[in-house]
Design a protein around this motif. Sequence first.
Motif, PDB file in Angstrom:
ATOM      1  N   ASP A   2       0.835  -1.181   0.000  1.00 32.01           N
ATOM      2  CA  ASP A   2       0.000   0.000   0.000  1.00 32.01           C
ATOM      3  C   ASP A   2       0.884   1.251   0.000  1.00 32.01           C
ATOM      4  OD1 ASP A   2       0.971   0.311   2.571  1.00 32.01           O
ATOM      5  OD2 ASP A   2      -0.786  -0.589   3.507  1.00 32.01           O
ATOM      6  N   ARG A   3       0.235   2.399  -0.032  1.00 24.94           N
ATOM      7  CA  ARG A   3       0.977   3.656  -0.158  1.00 24.94           C
ATOM      8  C   ARG A   3       1.980   3.846   0.982  1.00 24.94           C
ATOM      9  NH1 ARG A   3      -2.699   8.703   0.088  1.00 24.94           N
ATOM     10  NH2 ARG A   3      -3.449   7.844  -1.891  1.00 24.94           N
ATOM     11  N   ASN A   4       1.533   3.622   2.227  1.00 27.31           N
ATOM     12  CA  ASN A   4       2.407   3.864   3.382  1.00 27.31           C
ATOM     13  C   ASN A   4       3.595   2.921   3.413  1.00 27.31           C
ATOM     14  OD1 ASN A   4       0.812   5.961   4.309  1.00 27.31           O
ATOM     15  ND2 ASN A   4      -0.488   4.627   5.543  1.00 27.31           N
ATOM     16  N   LYS A   7       6.156   3.990   0.899  1.00 27.64           N
ATOM     17  CA  LYS A   7       6.925   5.157   1.337  1.00 27.64           C
ATOM     18  C   LYS A   7       7.917   4.799   2.431  1.00 27.64           C
ATOM     19  CE  LYS A   7       3.666   8.931   0.302  1.00 27.64           C
ATOM     20  NZ  LYS A   7       2.892  10.033   0.890  1.00 27.64           N
ATOM     21  N   ASP A  35      -2.203   5.638  -8.440  1.00 21.98           N
ATOM     22  CA  ASP A  35      -2.140   6.515  -7.258  1.00 21.98           C
ATOM     23  C   ASP A  35      -1.410   7.805  -7.613  1.00 21.98           C
ATOM     24  OD1 ASP A  35      -1.591   7.749  -4.754  1.00 21.98           O
ATOM     25  OD2 ASP A  35      -1.761   5.813  -3.760  1.00 21.98           O
ATOM     26  N   GLU A  37      -1.118  10.618  -5.878  1.00 23.85           N
ATOM     27  CA  GLU A  37      -0.323  11.169  -4.787  1.00 23.85           C
ATOM     28  C   GLU A  37       1.028  10.466  -4.679  1.00 23.85           C
ATOM     29  OE1 GLU A  37      -0.478  11.490   0.106  1.00 23.85           O
ATOM     30  OE2 GLU A  37      -2.345  11.325  -1.036  1.00 23.85           O
ATOM     31  N   LEU A  38       1.008   9.142  -4.806  1.00 23.51           N
ATOM     32  CA  LEU A  38       2.245   8.372  -4.738  1.00 23.51           C
ATOM     33  C   LEU A  38       3.128   8.671  -5.938  1.00 23.51           C
ATOM     34  CD1 LEU A  38       3.613   6.276  -2.928  1.00 23.51           C
ATOM     35  CD2 LEU A  38       2.617   4.495  -4.368  1.00 23.51           C
TER      36      LEU A  38
END
Length: 262
Positions: A2-4, A7, A35, A37-38
């Motif tokens: 996932d995004r988190n 990152k 995504d 934002e990503l």
Amino acid sequence: MDRNSIKDTGILEQYLLGELSEDQRIEVENILKEDQELREYFYKIEDDFEKLAMENAISPPTYIKKSLLNSISEKKQITTDKDVIPINKKSQHSIYLAIAASLALLFIVSSGWLYNQWQNSQNNLQIVTEETLDLRNRIVVLEENLKETNTWYTAINNPNTIQLVLQGNQISPSSKAITYVNHKDKTVILNSKGLAELETNKTYQMWADVDGEMIDMGVIPADKEMIAMKYIENAESINITIEPAGGNDHPTVEQLISNVLL
């Protein structure tokens, strides 16, 4: 992924440096497509890497540049004993691609090294920050302890302070406490260091005898040596008893271990 997690685990940096497996690379690319934002976050990392590489770029020695140019010049023509045969455009294009690929590989390797150095610097900075904070906290504790010690020292050395020793009786013969009474400032300080250790369900409590009535001066905590107790007007004596944990509203006379007249 996932995004988190992408990152936090540095997968984007690994993707940028070409360190991922084929399956991981495809998965990251699919997530980046979906995504926004990503994707913007990835572009920022990419820009940062490029800026970092440019800022830390090292000019190669002049002999390398000369050697590279000579190599290119030599590959433009193939010499035989009799004739010079020009190289075709396709081969020339391949040479330029090879040079570009070499430079790109050099950039990637340099960027990876710089990224690792940056990571190490961040980790070292975090360690130094934590150690500094810990040292600062220790200094605060030491300052508070010094301030408290100075307060006790000033109080017990006041000319108006009377020092009284409370010796243990047959119930607790090894016990000994010292109390400092200042009738002018109306303060009572107790040094309980010499009191025998009790079970966890028991505690010491101090009482003032006023005309035959025992008045509570406070429970004596087991984890402190110097304690400010209640000052009671017209007290004739100070007494210490053993009481249930938390203290009592009246003294257990049969558990009186020490008393001293004022």
